[in-house]
Design a protein around this motif. Structure first.
Motif, short mmCIF file in Angstrom:
data_model
loop_
_atom_site.label_atom_id
_atom_site.label_comp_id
_atom_site.label_asym_id
_atom_site.label_seq_id
_atom_site.Cartn_x
_atom_site.Cartn_y
_atom_site.Cartn_z
N GLU A 57 -67.71 74.65 -40.86
CA GLU A 57 -66.57 75.53 -41.10
C GLU A 57 -65.73 75.60 -39.83
N THR A 62 -56.81 78.20 -41.19
CA THR A 62 -56.42 77.53 -42.44
C THR A 62 -55.83 76.14 -42.20
N TYR A 63 -55.06 75.93 -41.17
CA TYR A 63 -54.53 74.63 -40.76
C TYR A 63 -53.75 73.89 -41.85
N MET A 64 -52.99 74.66 -42.60
CA MET A 64 -52.10 74.05 -43.61
C MET A 64 -50.87 73.45 -42.93
N GLY A 69 -57.21 72.24 -45.00
CA GLY A 69 -55.79 72.43 -44.68
C GLY A 69 -55.12 71.07 -44.54
N THR A 124 -59.74 71.97 -53.66
CA THR A 124 -59.51 73.01 -52.66
C THR A 124 -58.47 72.52 -51.66
N ASP A 125 -57.85 73.42 -50.94
CA ASP A 125 -56.94 73.05 -49.86
C ASP A 125 -57.69 72.79 -48.56
N CYS A 126 -58.95 73.14 -48.52
CA CYS A 126 -59.76 73.00 -47.31
C CYS A 126 -59.89 71.52 -46.91
#
Length: 111
Positions: A18, A22-24, A67, A63-65
């Protein structure tokens, strides 16, 4: 070794890390990224996993993970980890540690 719930279908065959944030749209801080590469190199060395097999959560689940920006940095992470391991990233298919029992679904999937 502890099996957790980091990624459906991968919990008994993958190691989850982890990253706080968020690092989008922003890159992780330089020190955090360097520490991530150090940790990944340690894990790769410990379990004999090539750096080329470092993936993002979104490679396996919807998921966006981790980001968009951090995901775009995975090739650099693989290169940095490979350098720490003393080699260049080889091209290979995913191979995960197999020393844990298989995931058991909590409910029967729909037919």
């Amino acid at each position: 070794m502890v099996r957790a719930a980091h990624c459906i279908g991968q919990n008994s065959v993958a190691i989850g890390i982890e990253n706080e944030g968020t690092y989008m749209t922003e890159e992780p801080p330089e020190d955090q990224f360097s520490t991530l590469a150090d940790l990944c190199a340690h894990i790769c060395r410990q379990y004999g996993v090539p750096a080329s097999e470092i993936h993002g959560h979104r490679d396996f689940n919807s998921t966006d993970c981790p980001g968009d920006t951090l995901y775009a940095m995975l090739p650099k992470l693989r290169e940095d980890v490979a350098r720490r391991l003393g080699n260049t990233p080889p091209v290979s298919l995913p191979r995960w540690p197999t020393n844990l029992p298989l995931d058991r679904p909590s409910r029967k999937p729909p037919a």
